[in-house]
Design a protein around this motif. Structure first.
Motif, PDB file in Angstrom:
ATOM      1  N   LEU A 195       0.828  -1.201   0.000  1.00  0.00           N
ATOM      2  CA  LEU A 195       0.000   0.000   0.000  1.00  0.00           C
ATOM      3  C   LEU A 195       0.867   1.257   0.000  1.00  0.00           C
ATOM      4  N   GLU A 196       1.926   1.236   0.790  1.00  0.00           N
ATOM      5  CA  GLU A 196       2.838   2.385   0.825  1.00  0.00           C
ATOM      6  C   GLU A 196       3.409   2.661  -0.563  1.00  0.00           C
ATOM      7  N   LYS A 197       3.864   1.605  -1.246  1.00  0.00           N
ATOM      8  CA  LYS A 197       4.417   1.760  -2.587  1.00  0.00           C
ATOM      9  C   LYS A 197       3.344   2.233  -3.564  1.00  0.00           C
ATOM     10  N   ALA A 198       2.124   1.718  -3.418  1.00  0.00           N
ATOM     11  CA  ALA A 198       1.034   2.132  -4.298  1.00  0.00           C
ATOM     12  C   ALA A 198       0.724   3.611  -4.129  1.00  0.00           C
ATOM     13  N   LEU A 199       0.711   4.079  -2.887  1.00  0.00           N
ATOM     14  CA  LEU A 199       0.437   5.496  -2.644  1.00  0.00           C
ATOM     15  C   LEU A 199       1.565   6.376  -3.163  1.00  0.00           C
TER      16      LEU A 199
END
Length: 266
Positions: A195-199
Motif C-alpha cells: 500500500l505504501e508503494k502504491a500510494l
C-alpha cells in the motif's frame, strides 16, 4: 462517500483508496463489497479532484474470490443490497471491472491471497504492486467452475498466451516473484509495504496533468485491438486535443519558470 460494511473508502490527497474489508473471510466478494466497489469506481470517475485510485485489502489479504454463499444468493446481511443488484444486473460485473473501466488510473496494492475473483479484478487494474508473500491464481477449474470475470479474454492479452493458459488450466497458485516474472504484476516489495508503494506511485501520477493522464490511459486501451496504422490514427485523435488545453500551456510555463505546475483540468 461512505462505502459499505465490507468496503471502506478513504481519501489520501488526490487518491481514493478502496479497501476490501472482510478479513475474517479473506476478503471474499460479498454483495456489500460489490456494491461498495461499484459505487467507489463511479465516485472516482465523477469527482474531478480524484486523480488516482488505489485498490487494496484489509487484514493482509487482497481477495480470495467470490463468496460461494453470495454466488448462491445466501449471503448474510445482503438483503438490503439485493434491490441494487435487481435494478442493475451488471452491477457485480462493473464492480469487478469486467464491464467498467475507470477513467482514472487504478493501482492494485496486493498482500496475501489474490486468487480466483481476486486475480480477475486484478486484470482490470492498471498498475499492480504486491508484497513478496502474495499469491495469485485462477482456481475456478479446480472447483469445476469457469473464470467468467474476463480472464479467458484479458489474461492472454496481458501476459504471454502459454503462461495465461497454464494459469487458467492448471488452477495452481503463483507466488509473487513468478507472477512478476510472467508480467501479471509490475512490482514485488517487502510484505506489508504494498500500500505504501502504491500510494507513492499514485503521488507521482497525481503530480501530472490530469487531462493528459486520462487521455494516455484511454489511448492505451482504445488502441490495444487495432492495427498499428489504425492505432496511431486513434492516438492522434485522442492526443492532439490535450495540446490545446490550458493545462498543457501551464506545464510549459512551469517548466520554463522552474516551478511545479498547477493543473486545473482545463
Amino acid at each position: 462517500m461512505a462505502g459499505t460494511e465490507h468496503l471502506t473508502v478513504e481519501r489520501v490527497g488526490a487518491t481514493l483508496v478502496l479497501t476490501l474489508n472482510r478479513p475474517e473471510a479473506k476478503n471474499a466478494l460479498s454483495l456489500p463489497m460489490l456494491v461498495g466497489l461499484h459505487d467507489g469506481w463511479l465516485a472516482a470517475d465523477e469527482d474531478d479532484t480524484v486523480r488516482s485510485v488505489v485498490l487494496t485489502g484489509a487484514g493482509g489479504t487482497f481477495c480470495s474470490g467470490m463468496d460461494l454463499k453470495t454466488l448462491a444468493g445466501q449471503g448474510a446481511g445482503d438483503d438490503r443490497y439485493r434491490d441494487r443488484l435487481a435494478a442493475d444486473p451488471d452491477l457485480h460485473w462493473k464492480a469487478m471491472l469486467r464491464h467498467h473501466r475507470p477513467r482514472k488510473p487504478v493501482i492494485a496494492a496486493v498482500e496475501g491471497h489474490c486468487v480466483a475473483g481476486g486475480t480477475e479484478i486484478l486484470q482490470g487494474t492498471d498498475i499492480r504492486i504486491a508484497g513478496r508473500g502474495a499469491v495469485f491464481g485462477l482456481y475456478e477449474v479446480r472447483r469445476g467452475l469457469f473464470p467468467i470475470g474476463g480472464s479467458t479474454v484479458r489474461l492472454p492479452r496481458q501476459i504471454p498466451r502459454t503462461h495465461a493458459l497454464e494459469m487458467l488450466l492448471t488452477g495452481r497458485p503463483y507466488p509473487a516473484e513468478e507472477a512478476a516474472r510472467i508480467g501479471l504484476i509490475g512490482h514485488v516489495v517487502p510484505d506489508g509495504t504494498a500500500l505504501e508503494k502504491a500510494l507513492e506511485t499514485a503521488e507521482l501520477i497525481n503530480a501530472n496533468g490530469p487531462l493528459a493522464v486520462e487521455a494516455v490511459k484511454a489511448s492505451v486501451y482504445e488502441t490495444a485491438g487495432l492495427t498499428e496504422a489504425d492505432g496511431l490514427k486513434a492516438e492522434l485523435d485522442r492526443g492532439w486535443p490535450v495540446f490545446a488545453t490550458d493545462d498543457a500551456k501551464e506545464g510549459s510555463r512551469a517548466f520554463a519558470e522552474k516551478r511545479p505546475p498547477v493543473f486545473r483540468r482545463a
